[in-house]
Scaffold this motif. Structure first.
Motif, PDB file in Angstrom:
ATOM      1  N   GLY A   1     -38.380  33.089  37.868  1.00  0.00           N
ATOM      2  CA  GLY A   1     -37.253  33.189  38.791  1.00  0.00           C
ATOM      3  C   GLY A   1     -36.449  34.451  38.538  1.00  0.00           C
ATOM      4  N   SER A   2     -36.155  34.714  37.281  1.00  0.00           N
ATOM      5  CA  SER A   2     -35.338  35.894  36.973  1.00  0.00           C
ATOM      6  C   SER A   2     -36.059  37.166  37.377  1.00  0.00           C
ATOM      7  CB  SER A   2     -35.045  35.978  35.479  1.00  0.00           C
ATOM      8  OG  SER A   2     -34.532  34.785  35.016  1.00  0.00           O
TER       9      SER A   2
ATOM     10  N   ALA B   1     -40.386  28.806  34.359  1.00  0.00           N
ATOM     11  CA  ALA B   1     -39.588  28.784  35.585  1.00  0.00           C
ATOM     12  C   ALA B   1     -38.482  29.829  35.522  1.00  0.00           C
ATOM     13  CB  ALA B   1     -38.993  27.394  35.789  1.00  0.00           C
ATOM     14  N   MET B   2     -37.804  29.909  34.400  1.00  0.00           N
ATOM     15  CA  MET B   2     -36.683  30.840  34.268  1.00  0.00           C
ATOM     16  C   MET B   2     -37.145  32.287  34.314  1.00  0.00           C
ATOM     17  SD  MET B   2     -33.641  30.024  34.133  1.00  0.00           S
ATOM     18  CE  MET B   2     -33.020  28.424  34.536  1.00  0.00           C
TER      19      MET B   2
ATOM     20  N   VAL C   1     -28.142  23.668  29.437  1.00  0.00           N
ATOM     21  CA  VAL C   1     -28.022  22.293  28.964  1.00  0.00           C
ATOM     22  C   VAL C   1     -29.382  21.639  28.732  1.00  0.00           C
ATOM     23  CG1 VAL C   1     -27.324  19.979  29.614  1.00  0.00           C
ATOM     24  CG2 VAL C   1     -25.728  21.828  29.856  1.00  0.00           C
ATOM     25  N   VAL C   2     -30.262  21.784  29.720  1.00  0.00           N
ATOM     26  CA  VAL C   2     -31.588  21.171  29.590  1.00  0.00           C
ATOM     27  C   VAL C   2     -32.269  21.675  28.329  1.00  0.00           C
ATOM     28  CG1 VAL C   2     -33.885  21.094  30.587  1.00  0.00           C
ATOM     29  CG2 VAL C   2     -31.903  20.862  32.041  1.00  0.00           C
TER      30      VAL C   2
ATOM     31  N   ASP D   1     -41.492  17.432  24.280  1.00  0.00           N
ATOM     32  CA  ASP D   1     -40.413  18.409  24.304  1.00  0.00           C
ATOM     33  C   ASP D   1     -40.952  19.811  24.524  1.00  0.00           C
ATOM     34  OD1 ASP D   1     -38.559  16.443  23.805  1.00  0.00           O
ATOM     35  OD2 ASP D   1     -38.685  16.657  21.632  1.00  0.00           O
TER      36      ASP D   1
ATOM     37  N   LEU E   1     -30.870  23.052  25.686  1.00  0.00           N
ATOM     38  CA  LEU E   1     -30.178  22.605  24.473  1.00  0.00           C
ATOM     39  C   LEU E   1     -30.587  21.187  24.100  1.00  0.00           C
ATOM     40  CD1 LEU E   1     -26.549  23.980  24.909  1.00  0.00           C
ATOM     41  CD2 LEU E   1     -28.084  24.396  23.003  1.00  0.00           C
ATOM     42  N   MET E   2     -30.616  20.308  25.107  1.00  0.00           N
ATOM     43  CA  MET E   2     -30.943  18.912  24.800  1.00  0.00           C
ATOM     44  C   MET E   2     -32.359  18.809  24.258  1.00  0.00           C
ATOM     45  SD  MET E   2     -28.987  16.759  27.471  1.00  0.00           S
ATOM     46  CE  MET E   2     -27.983  16.248  26.145  1.00  0.00           C
ATOM     47  N   THR E   3     -33.240  19.596  24.854  1.00  0.00           N
ATOM     48  CA  THR E   3     -34.626  19.502  24.422  1.00  0.00           C
ATOM     49  C   THR E   3     -34.809  20.034  23.006  1.00  0.00           C
ATOM     50  OG1 THR E   3     -35.074  20.027  26.723  1.00  0.00           O
ATOM     51  CG2 THR E   3     -36.953  19.807  25.277  1.00  0.00           C
TER      52      THR E   3
ATOM     53  N   ILE F   1     -26.819  26.113  32.750  1.00  0.00           N
ATOM     54  CA  ILE F   1     -28.241  26.392  32.877  1.00  0.00           C
ATOM     55  C   ILE F   1     -28.975  26.080  31.579  1.00  0.00           C
ATOM     56  CG2 ILE F   1     -29.834  28.307  33.185  1.00  0.00           C
ATOM     57  CD1 ILE F   1     -27.822  29.390  35.178  1.00  0.00           C
TER      58      ILE F   1
ATOM     59  N   ILE G   1     -41.738  20.490  28.090  1.00  0.00           N
ATOM     60  CA  ILE G   1     -40.533  20.781  28.870  1.00  0.00           C
ATOM     61  C   ILE G   1     -40.085  22.218  28.608  1.00  0.00           C
ATOM     62  CG2 ILE G   1     -38.129  20.168  29.223  1.00  0.00           C
ATOM     63  CD1 ILE G   1     -38.842  17.345  28.412  1.00  0.00           C
TER      64      ILE G   1
ATOM     65  N   GLY H   1     -42.297  24.700  30.348  1.00  0.00           N
ATOM     66  CA  GLY H   1     -42.020  24.713  31.782  1.00  0.00           C
ATOM     67  C   GLY H   1     -40.731  25.463  32.081  1.00  0.00           C
ATOM     68  N   TYR H   2     -39.740  25.192  31.275  1.00  0.00           N
ATOM     69  CA  TYR H   2     -38.437  25.826  31.466  1.00  0.00           C
ATOM     70  C   TYR H   2     -38.551  27.345  31.354  1.00  0.00           C
ATOM     71  CZ  TYR H   2     -33.485  26.767  30.632  1.00  0.00           C
ATOM     72  OH  TYR H   2     -32.208  27.241  30.701  1.00  0.00           O
TER      73      TYR H   2
END
Ligand code: HEM
Ligand SMILES: Nc1ncnc2c1ncn2[C@@H]1O[C@H](COP(=O)(O)OP(=O)(O)OP(=O)(O)O)[C@@H](O)[C@H]1O
Ligand SMILES: Nc1ncnc2c1ncn2[C@@H]1O[C@H](COP(=O)(O)OP(=O)(O)OP(=O)(O)O)[C@@H](O)[C@H]1O
Ligand SMILES: [Mg+2]
Ligand SMILES: [Mg+2]
Lengths: 223, 234, 211, 223, 211
Positions: free
Chosen positions: A212-213, A208-209, A173-174, A198, A176-178, A171, A201, A204-205
């Motif tokens: 959702g949580s 969303a998280m 990974v996105v 970045d 971390l990369m950013t 979950i 992103i 947004g992440y």
């Protein structure tokens, strides 16, 4: 959810952590050992900024993994989950734990940053401070938003310590990369605007998280 | 279901055979020749298998998440059975897509693995499935297992759009359509395939999807039987 | 003071498809008292958790009403006081801190330092209020749970194994709590002990199913 | 200490880990995750052998720490410490836990090695196999001997909390540095003799650790 | 069968310089029975832990003899059976597995599958032997502790809060265990409950010090 009870719960967690130092000690040890190891491993090399940025977040990731799950696991292990269920609504619990975890991750990044700046004093030079700061803040929020609900899930399972990073990593990974990409830009001295993509992103992440949580937390928290 | 079963078998067989048998020529004539796609040549045939399988993986994941969601609403254990069956199949297709993709990549891009964004995302999908099953085996109570794994698959599902829409844009990659691709997009995305290839390709998509539906149905029925047996003899 | 009423309708509970109890229906009003009895493993603690909204039943419904108005199970929790072996206080805080912290989280404004001090004196822990719960003896922990349970004068007091770990003096304290509760609200006691069941006028016996 | 009860305790721990294979699942996934994280960090670079050796042991370290510390913490948390004290002597407990931890670390190194060899097939090439094997065996023993006593101390962390990171840091860093240096030599193809110095340090370390822990264990273990 | 004797001489215990009890001296032979009573927090459980060699006294000595020969406290553990709220079984094993695993660690060769099966039947857990202890109710856990405590027919049976969590049937089982133990060895019971203290002929009362 009421702000005052959320805040009371945050205070309780902080207070309890300062007493037992359980997570804090584990964090300090992991950070120091990890940085020392990496320093030793890179001894002879002149690492590039992207490697440094990568390893920076790897240290944060693994250290966070050893500490963040305590928030729920310790309640579960000591049997205080029921006590908490009785005095607080699920959303109070969720936001309180989210705040605690964000604060923990943020202090973690500060610790790692200070260590990196002293240890890799020639190669880890933050050229665009604004980018770095925003990255670290959004990164901590992102980490906490994803791993809080995972911690709540893991607390109900059997093999908590190993399961936690296993569930979190895919979950994260996105994220971390950013953050790695943004950190590289900060080290390379790209202007702040270069990292705006970045940050979008990341924002947004986080939204969303957290959303959702928040919606799903009740299913995890109640038996 | 019979129709689905035979349909999928017939379609996949047809796609397999025609995909391998139809010759590729640089100057295709009529329905029985494929065009030569520069950079792919003979290897283009794999589009007909690799892509439908990758597509089915995603479908399976979505189906699994959907039933997980339904479980949380209904608390009906049958929805959990469906969810876990779809996840199991998804895992299998995911492995297949990885293998077909990796072999293709070896011949096309020179090595089995390059951390191209799409490779990264399929790898993460594999990890998600692995984590999902590890989580399930660590939970003993049936209700907890069902609801927590449902929550996990939904949380994991939240990240999927990031992989599909965002990652290829921030990472440079080898798949067509990635950042820095001169063409912007490749044969499938822009439907640059010749009509005959496109037809076979679409038939492949339909075939593999039907195949998934059939297997899904089988597994659900099997899992229900096992469940009932364990109710009678716990 | 508010009056709570409760209706449990055809409730069954299964764990991993093992039926624990079936079709329990209860209806209680303001001053009612209920004893839940049954053998070890018959489901008393499970029923208690369901009544407190901490566990969902497999089938059936639970409804609470406050002064005649139906309310959510989540909202009733502020009106419940629970003593149970499954409920633990925070080890790393002192007895006093536990009560303070938990009332603050509950955001209960009626609870002052004096209320807490009085509760601690009632259960005989005032002298030990500044010791960590970690160092309490089993009976002292049980006493602290009582202080927490009655702190907010709950409409419903739920006791699971009320006298376990307590000495004669502690049992007298429990009886005081029970009397006090009967005077203003509902009491539910889950116990193995006939001596405790007589505190209550109604009774549910679990455990026709096999252990 | 009797061999049969030590062995029974080892069996209990292994059984408890393996029975539902959830621990194994989680551990395997953990290693995969750890390697993947590092891969991401290094994505674009061609790491040198010392970097690879360093990261190899960092992965082992993090995985081991998240798994090994459980041996005592889980007994303590569930209140089974007293049960164990009643049926086994301190030395039985110590050696059983040491054996379990050694076996765990050793299988871990094997798993990480296999993964590294497939993933970094061009850069992680073990040139002096003998050096590598000895390093891995001594390294596992060293890790296990250090982490067994640390874990026992951590389990009682309530009282000794602040000591913990201070204690473990020097203990672990010496070990890490030595195994990294030996692994680098194995990757660089230095002859076996070149690593003898490292092995001496490792052997001395293991002896000192095991001996010291054995003597101290009783005080840590009993109230 | 071996005969155990025990001598506690001027034992005191302090925690963090708080005196719990002072100068306890006890001397017990083969078939003796001792009740330890006292208020909550008077140190009953602490004394029990000292007697079992699980905690060292601050002052004073503890000596055990086996058939007249003095032995180490560590060695006596094989001859002790203990039931206590501080003693837990392994959650992730079934009831049956717990007994098997623990006897194997104790390296007790006299214990066979039948001994274990019999012990489980005695405490009424045979039907549930293959369930995880995690899913046991509080009374079932207490029963399992009895099965474990008497499995090896210990020379000394030590019970801390013997009947807590048990129903009438479980209390009858405890009384059976107690009778059986009196017929061949030493019995020590720490309890708040006068009904249980009468199982024993000797008595130590703790708690002249303040709670
Ligand atoms: C294991 C990972 C994968 C590998 C190694 C891989 C490899 C490849 C290769 C070599 C091509 C030919 C590209 C070209 O035309 O030059 C290709 C095409 C394609 N792959 Fe993958 N792939 C993988 C995963 C996926 C996944 C997960 C998806 C989708 C969910 C996917 C979708 C596609 C599509 C749509 C094409 C056609 C692209 C085009 O030419 O327009 N692949 N893949
Ligand atoms: N680890 C510890 N640290 C400090 N004080 C302790 C510790 N353990 C016990 N005490 C204190 O020692 C005293 C005796 O505790 P103990 O558990 O022996 O009482 P008890 O007689 O068994 O009481 P109960 O009937 O409640 O079980 C208590 O005052 C307790 O607070
Ligand atoms: N999480 C769980 N998973 C599976 N079974 C459970 C779980 N919790 C309880 N049970 C089972 O449910 C039954 C009832 O348990 P419960 O704790 O409610 O009994 P009880 O009546 O309170 O018994 P006691 O008098 O021993 O406290 C028991 O058979 C128990 O094994
Ligand atoms: Mg109960
Ligand atoms: Mg006691």
């Amino acid at each position: 959810m009421s702000a005052s009870s959320t805040f009371a719960l945050v205070r309780k967690d902080v207070h309890s952590e300062l007493r037992t130092r359980y997570a804090l000690n584990a964090l300090i040890m992991f950070v120091v050992v990890a940085v020392a190891t990496i320093l030793f491993a890179l001894r002879s090399d002149q690492p590039t900024s992207s490697v440094l940025a990568g390893l920076y977040w790897v240290v944060v990731f693994f250290t966070a993994m050893s500490g963040l799950s305590r928030t729920f696991v310790s309640e579960e292990e000591r049997g205080t989950t029921m006590t908490l269920q009785l005095v607080a609504t699920p959303s109070t619990v969720y936001f309180a734990k989210l705040i605690v975890n964000t604060a923990l991750t943020f202090s973690l990044t500060i610790a790692v940053t200070v260590l990196y700046m002293t240890v890799f004093s020639d190669s880890f030079v933050i050229q665009t401070m604004s980018t770095f700061l925003v990255t670290v803040i959004l990164g901590s929020l992102g980490f906490a938003s994803a791993s809080t609900i995972i911690a709540a899930i893991v607390a109900k399972a059997n093999t908590r310590a190993t399961l936690y990073p296993v569930l979190s990593f895919p979950i994260l990974v996105v994220l971390l990369m950013t953050v790695m990409s943004a950190t590289t830009k900060a080290l390379d001295g790209e202007p702040f605007e270069g990292a705006l993509g970045d940050f979008q992103i990341l924002a947004g992440y986080i939204l969303a998280m957290t959303g959702g949580s928040y919606l799903l937390f009740e299913y995890v928290w109640k038996e | 279901m019979k129709a689905v079963k035979f349909g999928s078998v017939i379609l996949i067989t047809f796609v397999l055979i025609s995909g391998l048998a139809i010759p590729i020529s640089s100057n295709p004539q009529g329905w029985l020749e494929f065009p030569n796609i520069p950079g792919l040549e003979e290897k283009a045939r794999n589009i007909l298998y690799h892509v439908p399988i990758a597509w089915t993986t995603v479908v399976a994941f979505l189906v699994g998440t959907f039933y997980g969601f339904r479980y949380l609403k209904t608390k009906n254990i049958d929805d959990d059975i469906k969810s876990v069956s779809a996840a199991g199949l998804g895992f299998m297709f995911c492995l297949l897509a990885t293998i077909t993709g990796a072999i293709w990549a070896k011949f096309n891009w020179g090595s089995f693995w390059n951390w191209d964004p799409r490779e990264t995302s399929i790898f993460v999908l594999l990890l998600i499935y692995g984590a999902y099953f590890a989580l399930r085996s660590a939970l003993e109570t049936e209700e907890k297992r069902a609801s927590l794994s449902a929550v996990y698959s939904i949380i994991a599902g939240i990240t999927v759009p990031f992989f599909i829409f965002v990652m290829p844009r921030i990472m440079s990659g080898l798949h067509p359509g990635a950042k820095g691709d001169p063409d912007g997009s490749g044969p499938v995305v822009q439907l640059k395939m010749s009509p005959n290839m496109l037809v076979i390709f679409l038939l492949g998509l339909v075939g593999f999807t039907l195949f998934f539906i059939w297997l899904f149905n089988l597994r659900v029925r099997l899992a229900r039987l096992e469940y009932q047996r364990s109710v009678q003899h716990p | 003071m508010t009056s709570v009423s409760l209706k449990l309708d055809g409730v069954s509970k299964e764990f991993n498809r093992r039926l624990i109890f079936r079709d329990v229906s209860i209806s209680l009003q303001g001053g009612d008292t209920l004893a839940i009895t049954g053998r070890n493993g018959s489901g008393k603690s499970t029923l208690v958790k369901i009544l407190c909204g901490l566990l969902s039943p497999t089938r059936g419904t639970l409804m609470y009403a406050l002064d005649g108005k139906d309310i959510e199970v989540d909202a009733i929790k502020d009106h419940i006081g629970l003593v149970s072996p499954y409920l633990q206080m925070y080890d790393e805080f002192t007895g006093l801190e536990n009560l303070e912290v938990l009332s603050r989280i509950r955001a209960d404004r009626n609870i002052t330092g004096e209320t807490i001090a009085e509760a601690l004196k009632n259960v005989g822990l005032w002298d030990r209020r500044n010791d960590f719960v970690r160092t309490y003896s089993s009976g002292m922990k049980q006493r602290l749970k009582y202080a927490f349970a009655v702190l907010h004068r709950p409409g419903v007091l739920v006791l699971d194994e009320p006298t376990s770990n307590l000495d004669a003096d502690g049992i007298a304290m429990v009886e005081r709590c029970v009397r006090e509760q009967r005077s203003h609200g509902m009491l539910i006691v889950a116990t193995n002990d006939a001596d405790e069941a007589i505190w209550c006028s109604q009774r549910v016996v679990l455990g026709d199913e096999k252990v």
